[in-house]
Design a protein around this motif. Sequence first.
Motif, mmCIF file in Angstrom:
data_model
loop_
_atom_site.group_PDB
_atom_site.id
_atom_site.type_symbol
_atom_site.label_atom_id
_atom_site.label_comp_id
_atom_site.label_asym_id
_atom_site.label_seq_id
_atom_site.Cartn_x
_atom_site.Cartn_y
_atom_site.Cartn_z
ATOM 1 N N ASN A 1 65.563 8.458 17.109
ATOM 2 C CA ASN A 1 64.777 7.809 18.163
ATOM 3 C C ASN A 1 65.394 6.485 18.612
ATOM 4 O O ASN A 1 66.445 6.069 18.104
ATOM 5 C CB ASN A 1 63.304 7.656 17.743
ATOM 6 N N LYS A 2 64.739 5.812 19.556
ATOM 7 C CA LYS A 2 65.304 4.589 20.130
ATOM 8 C C LYS A 2 65.395 3.451 19.123
ATOM 9 O O LYS A 2 66.143 2.485 19.343
ATOM 10 C CB LYS A 2 64.485 4.146 21.349
ATOM 11 N N ASN A 3 64.651 3.555 18.025
ATOM 12 C CA ASN A 3 64.731 2.566 16.947
ATOM 13 C C ASN A 3 65.781 2.942 15.917
ATOM 14 O O ASN A 3 65.865 2.329 14.860
ATOM 15 C CB ASN A 3 63.366 2.406 16.272
ATOM 16 N N PHE A 4 66.565 3.972 16.230
ATOM 17 C CA PHE A 4 67.665 4.459 15.402
ATOM 18 C C PHE A 4 67.183 5.078 14.091
ATOM 19 O O PHE A 4 67.890 5.095 13.090
ATOM 20 C CB PHE A 4 68.690 3.348 15.124
ATOM 21 N N LYS A 5 65.964 5.615 14.112
ATOM 22 C CA LYS A 5 65.436 6.318 12.944
ATOM 23 C C LYS A 5 65.544 7.823 13.146
ATOM 24 O O LYS A 5 65.312 8.333 14.245
ATOM 25 C CB LYS A 5 63.978 5.930 12.687
ATOM 26 N N ILE A 6 65.864 8.542 12.080
ATOM 27 C CA ILE A 6 65.954 9.996 12.129
ATOM 28 C C ILE A 6 64.541 10.564 12.114
ATOM 29 O O ILE A 6 63.765 10.299 11.194
ATOM 30 C CB ILE A 6 66.759 10.540 10.933
ATOM 31 N N THR A 7 64.193 11.337 13.137
ATOM 32 C CA THR A 7 62.841 11.888 13.231
ATOM 33 C C THR A 7 62.795 13.385 12.942
ATOM 34 O O THR A 7 61.728 13.936 12.691
ATOM 35 C CB THR A 7 62.233 11.625 14.621
ATOM 36 N N ALA A 8 63.947 14.057 13.010
ATOM 37 C CA ALA A 8 63.975 15.492 12.731
ATOM 38 C C ALA A 8 65.396 15.923 12.374
ATOM 39 O O ALA A 8 66.363 15.336 12.850
ATOM 40 C CB ALA A 8 63.488 16.301 13.929
ATOM 41 N N ILE A 9 65.491 16.945 11.517
ATOM 42 C CA ILE A 9 66.762 17.578 11.183
ATOM 43 C C ILE A 9 66.565 19.076 11.395
ATOM 44 O O ILE A 9 65.664 19.668 10.805
ATOM 45 C CB ILE A 9 67.185 17.297 9.726
ATOM 46 N N ILE A 10 67.393 19.663 12.241
ATOM 47 C CA ILE A 10 67.220 21.068 12.610
ATOM 48 C C ILE A 10 68.512 21.824 12.366
ATOM 49 O O ILE A 10 69.573 21.447 12.877
ATOM 50 C CB ILE A 10 66.812 21.196 14.092
ATOM 51 N N GLN A 11 68.428 22.894 11.576
ATOM 52 C CA GLN A 11 69.587 23.750 11.354
ATOM 53 C C GLN A 11 69.512 24.951 12.286
ATOM 54 O O GLN A 11 68.462 25.536 12.469
ATOM 55 C CB GLN A 11 69.631 24.242 9.908
ATOM 56 N N GLY A 12 70.662 25.309 12.872
ATOM 57 C CA GLY A 12 70.689 26.431 13.792
ATOM 58 C C GLY A 12 70.274 26.006 15.188
ATOM 59 O O GLY A 12 69.971 24.837 15.431
ATOM 60 N N TRP A 13 70.306 26.949 16.114
ATOM 61 C CA TRP A 13 69.956 26.632 17.499
ATOM 62 C C TRP A 13 68.618 27.254 17.872
ATOM 63 O O TRP A 13 68.404 28.447 17.722
ATOM 64 C CB TRP A 13 71.021 27.146 18.465
ATOM 65 N N ASN A 14 67.703 26.407 18.376
ATOM 66 C CA ASN A 14 66.399 26.837 18.848
ATOM 67 C C ASN A 14 66.033 25.924 20.012
ATOM 68 O O ASN A 14 65.656 24.771 19.804
ATOM 69 C CB ASN A 14 65.358 26.740 17.726
ATOM 70 N N THR A 15 66.171 26.412 21.228
ATOM 71 C CA THR A 15 65.988 25.585 22.424
ATOM 72 C C THR A 15 64.629 24.900 22.457
ATOM 73 O O THR A 15 64.536 23.692 22.676
ATOM 74 C CB THR A 15 66.145 26.443 23.701
ATOM 75 N N GLU A 16 63.565 25.675 22.233
ATOM 76 C CA GLU A 16 62.208 25.116 22.318
ATOM 77 C C GLU A 16 61.981 24.041 21.261
ATOM 78 O O GLU A 16 61.367 23.011 21.543
ATOM 79 C CB GLU A 16 61.179 26.227 22.172
ATOM 80 N N LEU A 17 62.475 24.281 20.059
ATOM 81 C CA LEU A 17 62.288 23.303 18.983
ATOM 82 C C LEU A 17 63.075 22.025 19.251
ATOM 83 O O LEU A 17 62.567 20.918 19.027
ATOM 84 C CB LEU A 17 62.714 23.909 17.639
ATOM 85 N N ILE A 18 64.285 22.168 19.748
ATOM 86 C CA ILE A 18 65.097 20.990 20.072
ATOM 87 C C ILE A 18 64.386 20.131 21.115
ATOM 88 O O ILE A 18 64.239 18.914 20.958
ATOM 89 C CB ILE A 18 66.484 21.414 20.603
ATOM 90 N N ILE A 19 63.910 20.760 22.190
ATOM 91 C CA ILE A 19 63.222 20.024 23.259
ATOM 92 C C ILE A 19 61.941 19.376 22.736
ATOM 93 O O ILE A 19 61.637 18.214 23.052
ATOM 94 C CB ILE A 19 62.924 20.955 24.444
#
Length: 200
Positions: free
Chosen positions: A174-192
């Motif tokens: 995020n804009k505060n440079f904190k990791i908010t999610a880690i996603i393995q593989g490709w999933n368009t809806e989840l990424i968005i």
Amino acid sequence: MSLLSLIFLFITCSAPVGPIEEKSFDAQPLIPTESGNITMHPLTMRECGYNIGDVACGIYARDQSGSWQRLHDYEGKVILLEFATLWCNFCMTAAFYHEDITKKFSKKKFQWVTVMLENWKGEKPYYEELHEFGIMYGMEEYPIWAGDRSLIIDERENKVKWPVGAVPTFFVINKNFKITAIIQGWNTELIIKELKRARK
């Protein structure tokens, strides 16, 4: 090829798609060496980490033009940090969606950064290879960095850094440079979904 390389090759592009639950990998902040091409301690000198909720550790690497780039140059934006390889089919799939997803978010507030860990031979990629990949997928104007496995594991100390168990793996920052999610593989809806959540 080392045993670690074989294990990495076996598990990449094979993990189920989805977010990684918060875990502790005992990752320590790193100070840059004379070579400079390693994961860096944040410029603000705050403690950093590689897990959800941590202030992300920096990366200092060369892009497809050979210029040095820093992850902290994008602090203040939502960052989609992707770890990929040139030989991974799912990484190519992600590249096809690069332009569409980038258009969904303002360039002033969003940045997709791709770190290529390996080329087709399983070696550190050449800048020419990164440049060709960018042209092939319309990513010439976006950062594609030459990485290597030292970004994901310190073999000497047997410590995990960026927890990349498969490629592609995405870290939403995020804009505060904190990791908010880690996603393995490709999933368009989840990424968005995770990118929208990170910009709130």
